[in-house]
Each structure stands twice: as C-alpha cells, then as structure tokens.
Design a protein around this motif. Structure first.
Motif, mmCIF file in Angstrom:
data_model
loop_
_atom_site.group_PDB
_atom_site.id
_atom_site.type_symbol
_atom_site.label_atom_id
_atom_site.label_comp_id
_atom_site.label_asym_id
_atom_site.label_seq_id
_atom_site.Cartn_x
_atom_site.Cartn_y
_atom_site.Cartn_z
ATOM 1 N N LEU A 48 4.922 -1.019 7.716
ATOM 2 C CA LEU A 48 4.009 -1.093 8.856
ATOM 3 C C LEU A 48 4.462 -2.258 9.734
ATOM 4 N N ILE A 81 0.835 -1.210 0.000
ATOM 5 C CA ILE A 81 0.000 0.000 0.000
ATOM 6 C C ILE A 81 0.865 1.254 0.000
ATOM 7 N N TYR A 140 6.590 2.211 2.591
ATOM 8 C CA TYR A 140 6.940 2.406 3.990
ATOM 9 C C TYR A 140 6.588 1.104 4.676
HETATM 10 N N1 ADE Z 1 3.222 -4.833 5.497
HETATM 11 C C1 ADE Z 1 4.020 -3.964 6.141
HETATM 12 N N2 ADE Z 1 4.120 -2.819 5.484
HETATM 13 C C2 ADE Z 1 3.333 -2.928 4.377
HETATM 14 C C3 ADE Z 1 3.012 -2.078 3.284
HETATM 15 N N3 ADE Z 1 3.513 -0.846 3.191
HETATM 16 N N4 ADE Z 1 2.190 -2.550 2.333
HETATM 17 C C4 ADE Z 1 1.684 -3.794 2.412
HETATM 18 N N5 ADE Z 1 1.954 -4.650 3.417
HETATM 19 C C5 ADE Z 1 2.763 -4.227 4.394
#
Ligand code: ADE
Length: 227
Positions: A142, A137, A140
């Motif tokens: 998560l 998404i 960066y």
């Molecule tokens: N998991 C950790 N970060 C993510 C991101 N930016 N997009 C999709 N999955 C993720």
C-alpha cells in the motif's frame, strides 16, 4: 483498550472513528488516538523522511523523527522501553500476517501503538528498536500503513465487548473457535426463491439441529476440510 496510531495522516482516522462499531467501542470507553509525526519532527520544514542509503527510489521514514514523536507523545519515555510497556506494532508488507489468531491476541492487550510507514516504508531501525512486532495485512504494498492500521483497528475493535450490536454477535463468525477456525457458512435471506435460485431447504425447515450440522459441514467445506 487504548489504541494509538502514529501517522502522517491523522485526519484519515476521523472518518474511521465515526464508523458504527468503532464509535460503539469508543463510547464504551475504549480509546483511539492519533499522533501526527509531522507535528513532532525535529527537522525543518516538517521533514519526516529521506532518500534511502545505497540508492533506490522513494523515501524512507527517519528513525530520529519517530524517536522524537514517540518521546513527545509518551512523556519523555525512551521508545526503546515503550515496547516493554505496551504492544508496539510496525505496519509493513513483510511483517507477520494478520489473521484471526493475531487479532484475538491483540484484542487482549490493554495498550497498543501502531506505527504507519509511508512510501518505501521505515528505516529498519524503527522496526528493530521501537516495535515489538512487524505486522502485514497481506503480501502487497500500500502507499502507506494507514489503511493497514485501520484494518488492524477494525478487526481488533469489533472483538471488544460492546462494539457489535446484539444482532451481530462475533461468536459464530468466520475463523472463530465456534466454527473450529473455519470460514463462515453461507448465509441467505428473503426472498426464499429469486430468479429460480432457491435457498437450501434445510434452512427453511425449522430443524435447528439439522441447520447446525448443515452449517458446520458448509463451513468445513469452505475451509477445505473434507468429511
Ligand atoms: N504498509 C504498506 N503496505 C502494507 C501492508 N500490506 N501491510 C501492512 N502495512 C503496509
């Protein structure tokens, strides 16, 4: 559409499922199910991840755990074959960037499975052998894929018939073909003037053709298209 999310945090999706447009889509017959990885792990103590080979910080989601969970959930089917029967997406920061085109593509699918990674992510064999695509998404990181899965579900579900009310038609929204793939034009509401900040006259003029053309121009401007 049936959306399945493989996650370590199924509870997070209870809140998500109660959000209006998601609840509308579910009431219209679409499904959002969660699969708790920890419930199906063959390892003791609910273990699902392990330290990375080659060293480094963090923990990596194990391929055998994902295999067992998918098999249990999909009634013994080998997860290697699953991606030929339904769209299986691994959520990972380095994947294909989610955009309106991909959302449209996903909204046409009858069945989607989203795999959420944690911490340092997945053992790469999960992505290689179980997922049809890796999706990101944004560039960066998560703490896990759950919020990314919600973003995907949110964007896809609001495209499903019945998810949005009449007044929120998705037809002329940002990146739609009605706007030639450009961002949405600026919107204003009452009061027509506030602290000296005026709503553009054309929007108050009642001239529908002029309003349409003003909006198209603003939308193209925002998208960086000149002329
Ligand atoms: N998991 C950790 N970060 C993510 C991101 N930016 N997009 C999709 N999955 C993720």
């Amino acid at each position: 559409m049936r959306l399945d999310v493989v996650t370590l945090f199924p509870d997070w999706f209870d809140w998500f499922s109660s959000q209006r447009h998601v609840a509308n889509a579910l009431a219209a017959g679409h499904e959002l199910r969660t699969l708790d990885l920890r419930e199906h792990t063959p390892l003791s103590g609910g273990q699902v991840d392990d330290t990375p080979f080659g060293g480094g910080a963090g923990m990596v989601l194990r391929v055998d755990v994902m295999d067992a969970a998918l098999r249990a959930f999909y009634e013994g089917a080998d997860p290697v074959d699953l991606r030929h029967q339904r769209r299986v997406l691994a959520l990972t920061p380095g994947g294909r960037l989610l955009d309106d085109r991909l959302v449209d593509e996903l909204a046409q699918e009858p069945d989607i499975t989203l795999l959420c990674g944690r911490y340092e992510g997945f053992d790469e064999r999960i992505v290689e052998h179980f997922a049809g695509d890796a999706v990101s998404i944004g560039r960066y990181v998560l703490a896990g894929g759950e919020l990314a899965a919600m973003v995907v579900c949110d964007a896809v579900m609001r495209k499903l018939p019945g998810a949005l009310g009449h007044r929120e038609s998705a037809l002329e929204e940002s990146f739609s073909s009605a706007l030639e793939g450009q961002p949405e034009y600026p919107q204003y509401t009452r009061p027509a003037e506030y602290r000296g900040w005026k709503v553009p006259d054309v929007l108050l003029s009642g001239h529908h053709e002029e309003i349409r053309s003003w909006r198209r121009e603003r939308s193209r401007e925002r998208g960086g298209i000149s002329g």
